[in-house]
Design a protein around this motif. Structure first.
Motif, PDB file in Angstrom:
ATOM      1  N   HIS A  20      -4.224   4.106  10.122  1.00  0.00           N
ATOM      2  CA  HIS A  20      -5.277   4.349   8.779  1.00  0.00           C
ATOM      3  C   HIS A  20      -4.498   4.439   7.242  1.00  0.00           C
ATOM      4  O   HIS A  20      -2.899   5.433   7.843  1.00  0.00           O
ATOM      5  CB  HIS A  20      -5.439   5.658   8.517  1.00  0.00           C
ATOM      6  N   LYS A  21      -3.990   3.417   6.154  1.00  0.00           N
ATOM      7  CA  LYS A  21      -3.267   3.872   4.728  1.00  0.00           C
ATOM      8  C   LYS A  21      -3.149   5.117   4.942  1.00  0.00           C
ATOM      9  O   LYS A  21      -4.064   6.556   5.648  1.00  0.00           O
ATOM     10  CB  LYS A  21      -4.132   3.483   4.089  1.00  0.00           C
ATOM     11  N   ASN A  22      -2.259   5.744   4.294  1.00  0.00           N
ATOM     12  CA  ASN A  22      -1.689   7.066   4.005  1.00  0.00           C
ATOM     13  C   ASN A  22      -1.239   7.898   4.534  1.00  0.00           C
ATOM     14  O   ASN A  22      -0.872   9.235   4.686  1.00  0.00           O
ATOM     15  CB  ASN A  22      -2.221   7.482   2.139  1.00  0.00           C
ATOM     16  N   SER A  23      -1.253   7.174   6.662  1.00  0.00           N
ATOM     17  CA  SER A  23      -1.275   8.394   7.766  1.00  0.00           C
ATOM     18  C   SER A  23       0.828   8.582   7.752  1.00  0.00           C
ATOM     19  O   SER A  23       0.946   7.743   7.147  1.00  0.00           O
ATOM     20  CB  SER A  23      -1.636   8.091   8.527  1.00  0.00           C
ATOM     21  N   GLU A  24       0.507   9.385   8.641  1.00  0.00           N
ATOM     22  CA  GLU A  24       2.308   9.334   8.722  1.00  0.00           C
ATOM     23  C   GLU A  24       2.604   7.920   9.319  1.00  0.00           C
ATOM     24  O   GLU A  24       4.051   7.382   8.983  1.00  0.00           O
ATOM     25  CB  GLU A  24       2.496  10.485   9.605  1.00  0.00           C
ATOM     26  N   SER A  25       2.111   7.231  10.333  1.00  0.00           N
ATOM     27  CA  SER A  25       2.329   6.450  11.179  1.00  0.00           C
ATOM     28  C   SER A  25       1.911   5.428   9.900  1.00  0.00           C
ATOM     29  O   SER A  25       3.708   3.831   9.747  1.00  0.00           O
ATOM     30  CB  SER A  25       1.273   6.203  11.602  1.00  0.00           C
ATOM     31  N   TYR A  26       1.800   4.867   9.705  1.00  0.00           N
ATOM     32  CA  TYR A  26       1.767   4.282   8.063  1.00  0.00           C
ATOM     33  C   TYR A  26       2.774   4.296   7.157  1.00  0.00           C
ATOM     34  O   TYR A  26       3.939   2.985   6.967  1.00  0.00           O
ATOM     35  CB  TYR A  26       0.352   4.416   7.658  1.00  0.00           C
ATOM     36  N   ASN A  27       2.968   5.078   6.752  1.00  0.00           N
ATOM     37  CA  ASN A  27       3.954   5.508   5.702  1.00  0.00           C
ATOM     38  C   ASN A  27       5.062   5.395   6.429  1.00  0.00           C
ATOM     39  O   ASN A  27       6.379   5.056   5.743  1.00  0.00           O
ATOM     40  CB  ASN A  27       4.185   7.202   5.204  1.00  0.00           C
ATOM     41  N   LYS A  28       5.512   5.303   7.854  1.00  0.00           N
ATOM     42  CA  LYS A  28       6.621   5.355   8.301  1.00  0.00           C
ATOM     43  C   LYS A  28       6.854   3.506   8.643  1.00  0.00           C
ATOM     44  O   LYS A  28       7.567   3.270   8.975  1.00  0.00           O
ATOM     45  CB  LYS A  28       6.469   5.953   9.875  1.00  0.00           C
ATOM     46  N   LEU A  29       5.882   2.920   9.077  1.00  0.00           N
ATOM     47  CA  LEU A  29       5.967   1.543   8.394  1.00  0.00           C
ATOM     48  C   LEU A  29       6.636   0.590   7.547  1.00  0.00           C
ATOM     49  O   LEU A  29       7.350  -0.116   7.580  1.00  0.00           O
ATOM     50  CB  LEU A  29       4.942   0.965   9.266  1.00  0.00           C
ATOM     51  N   LEU A  30       5.984   1.789   6.845  1.00  0.00           N
ATOM     52  CA  LEU A  30       6.222   1.084   4.883  1.00  0.00           C
ATOM     53  C   LEU A  30       8.030   1.555   4.882  1.00  0.00           C
ATOM     54  O   LEU A  30       8.127   0.522   3.959  1.00  0.00           O
ATOM     55  CB  LEU A  30       5.816   1.750   4.046  1.00  0.00           C
ATOM     56  N   GLU A  31       8.604   2.501   4.695  1.00  0.00           N
ATOM     57  CA  GLU A  31       9.392   3.600   5.450  1.00  0.00           C
ATOM     58  C   GLU A  31      10.496   2.056   6.255  1.00  0.00           C
ATOM     59  O   GLU A  31      11.519   1.268   5.882  1.00  0.00           O
ATOM     60  CB  GLU A  31       9.990   4.674   5.712  1.00  0.00           C
ATOM     61  N   LEU A  32      10.652   1.501   7.455  1.00  0.00           N
ATOM     62  CA  LEU A  32      10.966   0.731   8.074  1.00  0.00           C
ATOM     63  C   LEU A  32      11.158  -0.583   7.575  1.00  0.00           C
ATOM     64  O   LEU A  32      12.255  -0.976   7.745  1.00  0.00           O
ATOM     65  CB  LEU A  32      10.574   0.051   9.373  1.00  0.00           C
ATOM     66  N   LYS A  33      10.170  -1.243   7.415  1.00  0.00           N
ATOM     67  CA  LYS A  33      10.196  -2.448   6.435  1.00  0.00           C
ATOM     68  C   LYS A  33      10.893  -2.975   4.718  1.00  0.00           C
ATOM     69  O   LYS A  33      11.647  -3.098   4.912  1.00  0.00           O
ATOM     70  CB  LYS A  33       8.457  -2.661   5.585  1.00  0.00           C
TER      71      LYS A  33
END
Length: 166
Positions: A20-33
């Protein structure tokens, strides 16, 4: 990079769980990207192939070891059968001899004891080999599962590479 973009866009993890947007997993993927360069992905890809090659070699080594253990077990079983036949033959001879002839068979009795001792040793060896084979089968299954997982990851990486080149 395309994999991360695709995961973010679909809001779905490679394992199938939703992201989900703004979830920890989503934010981690953005960080990786944002934090990983193309060279980081290339290095990961190269490491992945090295590990895959090591796993495949390990699988072959385990398979060869299992084959040798199976061969040893079969040979031990054959030896056991031969010893049992010899024991039966000697026991029949002992039963057919008169009591006065038995005194002359001390050597045969010692041979019989030796055969029985060998049989016990062979049975213990068979049990040990069977235990080792069970352990190796479990390890083989684990390795096959790991290889399957790595091959899936390899396929995903290749798909990403192909998409990136397109």
């Amino acid at each position: 990079m395309e994999l991360i973009d695709e995961l973010l866009e679909n809001q779905k993890c490679i394992c199938g769980n939703p992201i989900h947007k703004n979830s920890e997993s989503y934010n981690k993927l953005l960080e990786l990207k944002n934090n990983y360069s193309e060279s980081d992905y290339k290095r990961f890809y190269e490491d992945f192939y090295i590990n895959l090659k090591i796993l495949k070699e390990s699988k072959k080594s385990k398979k060869d070891r299992i084959s040798k253990i199976l061969k040893d077990i079969n040979e031990s079983k054959d030896d056991r059968e031969k010893i049992l036949i010899q024991i039966e033959t000697l026991e029949e001879k002992l039963n057919n001899l008169s009591s006065e002839k038995l005194s002359n068979l001390d050597n045969s009795e010692n041979t019989l004891k030796s055969f029985k001792k060998d049989l016990i040793n062979n049975e213990a060896e068979i049990q040990n080999l069977e235990k080792e084979m069970k352990i190796l089968k479990i390890k083989k299954t684990d390795l096959l599962n790991e290889i399957e997982k790595l091959e899936k990851e390899e396929k995903e990486i290749k798909n990403l590479s192909i998409k990136k080149n397109i």
